[in-house]
Scaffold this motif. Structure first.
Motif, PDB file in Angstrom:
ATOM      1  N   HIS A   1       0.798  -1.229   0.000  1.00  0.00           N
ATOM      2  CA  HIS A   1       0.000   0.000   0.000  1.00  0.00           C
ATOM      3  C   HIS A   1       0.830   1.277   0.000  1.00  0.00           C
ATOM      4  O   HIS A   1       0.261   2.373   0.063  1.00  0.00           O
ATOM      5  N   GLY A   2       2.145   1.141  -0.022  1.00  0.00           N
ATOM      6  CA  GLY A   2       2.983   2.333   0.053  1.00  0.00           C
ATOM      7  C   GLY A   2       2.880   2.955   1.440  1.00  0.00           C
ATOM      8  O   GLY A   2       2.688   2.254   2.423  1.00  0.00           O
ATOM      9  N   LEU A   3       2.989   4.261   1.509  1.00  0.00           N
ATOM     10  CA  LEU A   3       2.960   4.952   2.794  1.00  0.00           C
ATOM     11  C   LEU A   3       1.566   5.448   3.153  1.00  0.00           C
ATOM     12  O   LEU A   3       1.407   6.441   3.862  1.00  0.00           O
ATOM     13  N   ASN A   4       0.562   4.749   2.687  1.00  0.00           N
ATOM     14  CA  ASN A   4      -0.819   5.109   3.011  1.00  0.00           C
ATOM     15  C   ASN A   4      -1.170   4.513   4.376  1.00  0.00           C
ATOM     16  O   ASN A   4      -1.739   3.432   4.501  1.00  0.00           O
ATOM     17  N   TRP A   5      -0.803   5.263   5.411  1.00  0.00           N
ATOM     18  CA  TRP A   5      -0.913   4.763   6.777  1.00  0.00           C
ATOM     19  C   TRP A   5      -2.350   4.488   7.195  1.00  0.00           C
ATOM     20  O   TRP A   5      -2.603   3.560   7.964  1.00  0.00           O
ATOM     21  N   ALA A   6      -3.294   5.270   6.697  1.00  0.00           N
ATOM     22  CA  ALA A   6      -4.697   5.068   7.071  1.00  0.00           C
ATOM     23  C   ALA A   6      -5.196   3.697   6.593  1.00  0.00           C
ATOM     24  O   ALA A   6      -5.864   2.976   7.340  1.00  0.00           O
ATOM     25  N   ILE A   7      -4.869   3.336   5.372  1.00  0.00           N
ATOM     26  CA  ILE A   7      -5.279   2.028   4.843  1.00  0.00           C
ATOM     27  C   ILE A   7      -4.587   0.908   5.609  1.00  0.00           C
ATOM     28  O   ILE A   7      -5.202  -0.095   5.966  1.00  0.00           O
ATOM     29  N   ILE A   8      -3.290   1.082   5.859  1.00  0.00           N
ATOM     30  CA  ILE A   8      -2.539   0.059   6.597  1.00  0.00           C
ATOM     31  C   ILE A   8      -3.137  -0.119   7.987  1.00  0.00           C
ATOM     32  O   ILE A   8      -3.335  -1.247   8.449  1.00  0.00           O
ATOM     33  N   GLN A   9      -3.458   0.971   8.642  1.00  0.00           N
ATOM     34  CA  GLN A   9      -4.032   0.904   9.986  1.00  0.00           C
ATOM     35  C   GLN A   9      -5.378   0.194   9.972  1.00  0.00           C
ATOM     36  O   GLN A   9      -5.617  -0.720  10.754  1.00  0.00           O
ATOM     37  N   ARG A  10      -6.266   0.599   9.078  1.00  0.00           N
ATOM     38  CA  ARG A  10      -7.605  -0.010   9.030  1.00  0.00           C
ATOM     39  C   ARG A  10      -7.546  -1.483   8.665  1.00  0.00           C
ATOM     40  O   ARG A  10      -8.283  -2.297   9.221  1.00  0.00           O
TER      41      ARG A  10
ATOM     42  N   PHE B   1      -4.214  -0.164  16.649  1.00  0.00           N
ATOM     43  CA  PHE B   1      -3.203   0.880  16.794  1.00  0.00           C
ATOM     44  C   PHE B   1      -3.677   2.154  16.126  1.00  0.00           C
ATOM     45  O   PHE B   1      -4.520   2.118  15.226  1.00  0.00           O
ATOM     46  N   ASN B   2      -3.074   3.275  16.519  1.00  0.00           N
ATOM     47  CA  ASN B   2      -3.387   4.504  15.793  1.00  0.00           C
ATOM     48  C   ASN B   2      -2.380   4.680  14.658  1.00  0.00           C
ATOM     49  O   ASN B   2      -1.304   4.072  14.648  1.00  0.00           O
ATOM     50  N   VAL B   3      -2.740   5.503  13.713  1.00  0.00           N
ATOM     51  CA  VAL B   3      -1.937   5.695  12.501  1.00  0.00           C
ATOM     52  C   VAL B   3      -0.532   6.183  12.849  1.00  0.00           C
ATOM     53  O   VAL B   3       0.456   5.724  12.268  1.00  0.00           O
ATOM     54  N   ILE B   4      -0.431   7.085  13.799  1.00  0.00           N
ATOM     55  CA  ILE B   4       0.870   7.660  14.137  1.00  0.00           C
ATOM     56  C   ILE B   4       1.812   6.607  14.710  1.00  0.00           C
ATOM     57  O   ILE B   4       2.996   6.579  14.367  1.00  0.00           O
TER      58      ILE B   4
ATOM     59  N   ILE C   1       1.863   3.444  14.069  1.00  0.00           N
ATOM     60  CA  ILE C   1       2.263   2.562  12.968  1.00  0.00           C
ATOM     61  C   ILE C   1       3.345   3.233  12.132  1.00  0.00           C
ATOM     62  O   ILE C   1       4.382   2.635  11.837  1.00  0.00           O
ATOM     63  N   LYS C   2       3.100   4.463  11.768  1.00  0.00           N
ATOM     64  CA  LYS C   2       4.074   5.221  10.973  1.00  0.00           C
ATOM     65  C   LYS C   2       5.390   5.349  11.729  1.00  0.00           C
ATOM     66  O   LYS C   2       6.468   5.122  11.165  1.00  0.00           O
ATOM     67  N   ASN C   3       5.322   5.684  12.998  1.00  0.00           N
ATOM     68  CA  ASN C   3       6.534   5.849  13.796  1.00  0.00           C
ATOM     69  C   ASN C   3       7.332   4.555  13.907  1.00  0.00           C
ATOM     70  O   ASN C   3       8.561   4.567  13.856  1.00  0.00           O
ATOM     71  N   LYS C   4       6.645   3.430  14.056  1.00  0.00           N
ATOM     72  CA  LYS C   4       7.343   2.150  14.144  1.00  0.00           C
ATOM     73  C   LYS C   4       8.065   1.843  12.842  1.00  0.00           C
ATOM     74  O   LYS C   4       9.214   1.401  12.840  1.00  0.00           O
ATOM     75  N   TYR C   5       7.414   2.090  11.727  1.00  0.00           N
ATOM     76  CA  TYR C   5       8.030   1.831  10.426  1.00  0.00           C
ATOM     77  C   TYR C   5       9.315   2.643  10.280  1.00  0.00           C
ATOM     78  O   TYR C   5      10.361   2.114   9.934  1.00  0.00           O
ATOM     79  N   TYR C   6       9.247   3.933  10.579  1.00  0.00           N
ATOM     80  CA  TYR C   6      10.423   4.780  10.428  1.00  0.00           C
ATOM     81  C   TYR C   6      11.496   4.457  11.464  1.00  0.00           C
ATOM     82  O   TYR C   6      12.689   4.575  11.171  1.00  0.00           O
ATOM     83  N   ALA C   7      11.104   4.018  12.645  1.00  0.00           N
ATOM     84  CA  ALA C   7      12.086   3.630  13.658  1.00  0.00           C
ATOM     85  C   ALA C   7      12.883   2.412  13.197  1.00  0.00           C
ATOM     86  O   ALA C   7      14.112   2.362  13.335  1.00  0.00           O
ATOM     87  N   VAL C   8      12.204   1.431  12.640  1.00  0.00           N
ATOM     88  CA  VAL C   8      12.884   0.234  12.153  1.00  0.00           C
ATOM     89  C   VAL C   8      13.769   0.591  10.960  1.00  0.00           C
ATOM     90  O   VAL C   8      14.913   0.141  10.876  1.00  0.00           O
ATOM     91  N   ALA C   9      13.260   1.404  10.059  1.00  0.00           N
ATOM     92  CA  ALA C   9      14.063   1.829   8.904  1.00  0.00           C
ATOM     93  C   ALA C   9      15.306   2.576   9.377  1.00  0.00           C
ATOM     94  O   ALA C   9      16.405   2.377   8.844  1.00  0.00           O
ATOM     95  N   HIS C  10      15.149   3.423  10.384  1.00  0.00           N
ATOM     96  CA  HIS C  10      16.279   4.175  10.919  1.00  0.00           C
ATOM     97  C   HIS C  10      17.318   3.239  11.535  1.00  0.00           C
ATOM     98  O   HIS C  10      18.522   3.416  11.320  1.00  0.00           O
ATOM     99  N   GLU C  11      16.872   2.240  12.283  1.00  0.00           N
ATOM    100  CA  GLU C  11      17.797   1.274  12.875  1.00  0.00           C
ATOM    101  C   GLU C  11      18.627   0.572  11.798  1.00  0.00           C
ATOM    102  O   GLU C  11      19.839   0.388  11.960  1.00  0.00           O
ATOM    103  N   ILE C  12      17.989   0.214  10.721  1.00  0.00           N
ATOM    104  CA  ILE C  12      18.683  -0.460   9.633  1.00  0.00           C
ATOM    105  C   ILE C  12      19.716   0.480   9.016  1.00  0.00           C
ATOM    106  O   ILE C  12      20.856   0.086   8.757  1.00  0.00           O
ATOM    107  N   MET C  13      19.340   1.726   8.798  1.00  0.00           N
ATOM    108  CA  MET C  13      20.271   2.690   8.210  1.00  0.00           C
ATOM    109  C   MET C  13      21.458   2.953   9.136  1.00  0.00           C
ATOM    110  O   MET C  13      22.599   3.056   8.674  1.00  0.00           O
TER     111      MET C  13
END
Length: 105
Positions: free
Chosen positions: A21-30, A36-39, A41-53
């Motif tokens: 779904h790409g970065l469409n957080w509302a669809i991913i959340q629903r 969970f709330n949208v924020i 979910i989004k924060n977890k995704y970026y946190a994991v991506a940041h750890e990898i980087m």
């Protein structure tokens, strides 16, 4: 909702959802994480991506590989061995390019 420790399965599901779904957080959340709330979910995704980087940059700084492409391949192989392949290297690089493009606009 209070703090939640994400399981490897939930992180893997999040990765697959972003791939679909790409970065469409509302669809991913629903669709995948209605509790969970949208924020969060989004924060977890970026946190994991940041750890990898960060891990990738630490390797580069220590001189363990000579080119960025080699670093990406090595990290991908490590993910498969150590992290049950949370994010594929292509998915992560695509998302980083999207973020960088958005930040430049």
């Amino acid at each position: 909702m209070t703090y939640h420790n994400w399981t490897k399965q939930e992180i893997s599901l999040l990765s697959k959802a972003v791939k679909k779904h790409g970065l469409n957080w509302a669809i991913i959340q629903r669709t995948y994480f209605p509790e969970f709330n949208v924020i969060s979910i989004k924060n977890k995704y970026y946190a994991v991506a940041h750890e990898i980087m960060v891990r990738r940059q630490e390797k580069a700084a220590s001189g363990q590989s000579t080119s960025q492409d080699e670093q990406v391949v090595q990290k991908s192989q490590e993910q498969i061995k150590n992290e049950s392949s949370i994010f594929s290297e292509d998915d992560l690089l695509k998302q980083i390019r999207i973020i960088l493009t958005q930040n430049q606009q």
